[in-house]
Design an enzyme around this catalytic site. Structure first.
Site, PDB file in Angstrom:
ATOM      1  N   ALA A   1       0.859  -1.183   0.000  1.00  0.00           N
ATOM      2  CA  ALA A   1       0.000   0.000   0.000  1.00  0.00           C
ATOM      3  C   ALA A   1       0.893   1.231   0.000  1.00  0.00           C
ATOM      4  CB  ALA A   1      -0.878   0.014   1.242  1.00  0.00           C
ATOM      5  N   LYS A   2       0.335   2.367  -0.229  1.00  0.00           N
ATOM      6  CA  LYS A   2       1.077   3.620  -0.110  1.00  0.00           C
ATOM      7  C   LYS A   2       0.069   4.734   0.062  1.00  0.00           C
ATOM      8  CE  LYS A   2       5.451   4.869  -0.259  1.00  0.00           C
ATOM      9  NZ  LYS A   2       6.633   4.082   0.136  1.00  0.00           N
TER      10      LYS A   2
END
Ligand code: NAD
Length: 421
Positions: A109-110
């Site tokens: 994720a980011k």
């Protein structure tokens, strides 16, 4: 990856094309490739913040979750005026591969907020962080998505996110973020983890090439968290660190630098090439082209390009930064047979110790630094061996081999879980 990308190509288009190229090598099913080519979930938040002068300002932030087949998703939060949904998507996909290559039970994720933190006061930064945390709290959580620091964010910001999330839950949830201060559930060894991981990988790479690290000449671009720690540890391990640099420029000594003195000078707010020692000045461009045994880019992306790759004289490159080599530059390094350890493996020490932090938080039982370092070394060494043997087996470079190891693990998880419903 093998194909060149136009300079104007978006980060996400690059990430997708890397994926498709490796999926092609593996003969992956077209449908599965499409699943992986798109993030599972993308959240865009536009949120108001009360500024110190009483005005209301609207900020835009993102949280992108690429794939959760192997576990909860993990990845940093970036604060920068350059943040875009496209970039966050690419970084989220790269996190899936990074977690898988070192075999952590995480997906990628980011997150990010479009903001110039230098233009905010401390209290504005805190209010912005807390409101962003509240907005993304519908998708994060210790069992779902665990953010961490990235460019422009640090332990203090992680503490505010942890506190905001905990206030909403009605109890403390230290496991919702990593990279926190030690006093509130951070891990010993986290700050040094990426630089230390880069040292372990360099040691393994030297062993694989039948080369001694002791006495080997090393140039390190970037003297911040990653480059500063890596330089000091490499020197302690017996390497001859001949050049280091920061954004302004660097210093060089053929006999080897006094890295500790430079580090202390830098910590005291000094500028590298205004040091009292008798080292000569060097530009970042010159540093990259030095005749050294090992080159460690540990600053920013896009430093080794089609322009300078033909002039690089290092025999080995350890990518401690994220994306330091452009696709065009990498193609030339491959043609020139330069040994490159790719970023998703070389700088994974940070996420490995973030994983340890999360495990410690969930158990409320904290480890000594020696234990953290020892366990990290075991994971990094094993990952290097797995990627190396994949490279030998398929006659590939380490970059493609690392992607194959990662992709195979993610695909296996998707196949075992099946497609719902
Ligand atoms: P940092 O901000 O602590 O240090 C960055 C260093 O790079 C500084 O010395 C800075 O002066 C230098 N720099 C900036 N612009 C430059 C330029 N144009 N030319 C040369 N030097 C320049 O950041 P960091 O945490 O050390 O991160 C460095 C790299 O490592 C980034 O690519 C980051 O994404 C990657 N990385 C960091 C971690 C981590 O745990 N900190 C983990 C994985 C990857």
């Amino acid at each position: 990856m093998s194909e060149a990308h136009a300079a104007s190509e978006s980060a996400f288009a690059t990430a997708q094309s890397q994926l498709r190229s490796v999926a092609g090598m593996l003969g992956l099913d077209a449908g599965l490739t499409e699943v992986l080519a798109h993030p599972k979930r993308e959240l865009t938040v536009n949120f108001p913040v009360r500024m110190d002068n009483g005005a209301t300002r609207v900020f835009t932030g993102y949280r992108v979750q690429h794939n959760e087949a192997r576990g909860p998703v993990k990845g940093g939060i970036r604060y920068s005026p350059m943040v875009s949904l496209d970039e966050v998507r690419a970084l989220a996909m790269w996190m899936t591969w990074k977690c898988a290559v070192v075999n952590l039970p995480y997906g990628g994720a980011k997150g990010g907020v479009i903001v110039d933190t230098k233009a905010l006061s401390e209290s504005e930064l805190e209010r912005m962080t807390r409101r962003y945390a509240a907005e993304i709290s519908i998708v994060i959580g210790p069992n779902r998505d665990i953010p961490a620091p990235d460019l422009g964010t640090d332990g203090r910001i992680m503490a505010w996110i942890m506190d905001t999330y905990s206030m909403q839950q009605g109890h403390s949830e230290p496991g919702v973020v990593t990279g926190k201060p030690i006093e509130i559930g951070g891990s010993n060894g986290r700050v040094e983890a990426t630089g230390r991981g880069a040292l372990f990988i360099t040691q393994e790479a030297c062993r694989a090439r039948g080369m001694a690290l002791e006495g080997a000449s090393v140039a390190v671009q970037g003297f911040g968290n990653v480059g500063g720690v890596a330089s000091r540890l490499l020197k302690q391990a017996g390497a001859k660190v001949v050049a280091v640099s920061d954004s302004i420029g660097g210093v060089y000594s053929e006999q080897g630098l006094d890295v500790e003195a430079l580090y202390a000078h830098r910590q005291a707010g000094g500028i590298l090439n205004q040091h009292p020692l008798k080292h000569s000045d060097i530009t970042n461009a010159e540093l990259l082209e030095l005749p050294v045994d090992i080159l460690i880019p540990a600053a920013i992306e896009g430093q080794i390009t089609e322009q300078n790759a033909p002039k690089i004289r290092a025999g080995m490159i350890i990518e401690a930064a994220n994306g330091p080599t452009t696709s065009g530059g990498d193609k030339i390094l491959a043609e020139r047979d330069i040994y490159v350890v790719p970023d998703i493996l070389a700088n994974a020490g940070g996420v490995v110790v973030s994983y340890f932090e999360w495990v410690q938080d969930l158990q409320s039982y904290f480890w000594e630094e020696a234990e953290v370092n020892q366990r990290m070394q075991k994971i990094m060494t094993r990952a290097f061996a797995e990627v190396s043997s994949m490279a030998q087996e398929r006659k590939l470079r380490l970059r493609e081999a690392a992607y194959i190891v990662a992709l195979q693990r993610v695909v296996q998880a998707i196949k075992l879980r099946g497609i719902y419903p």
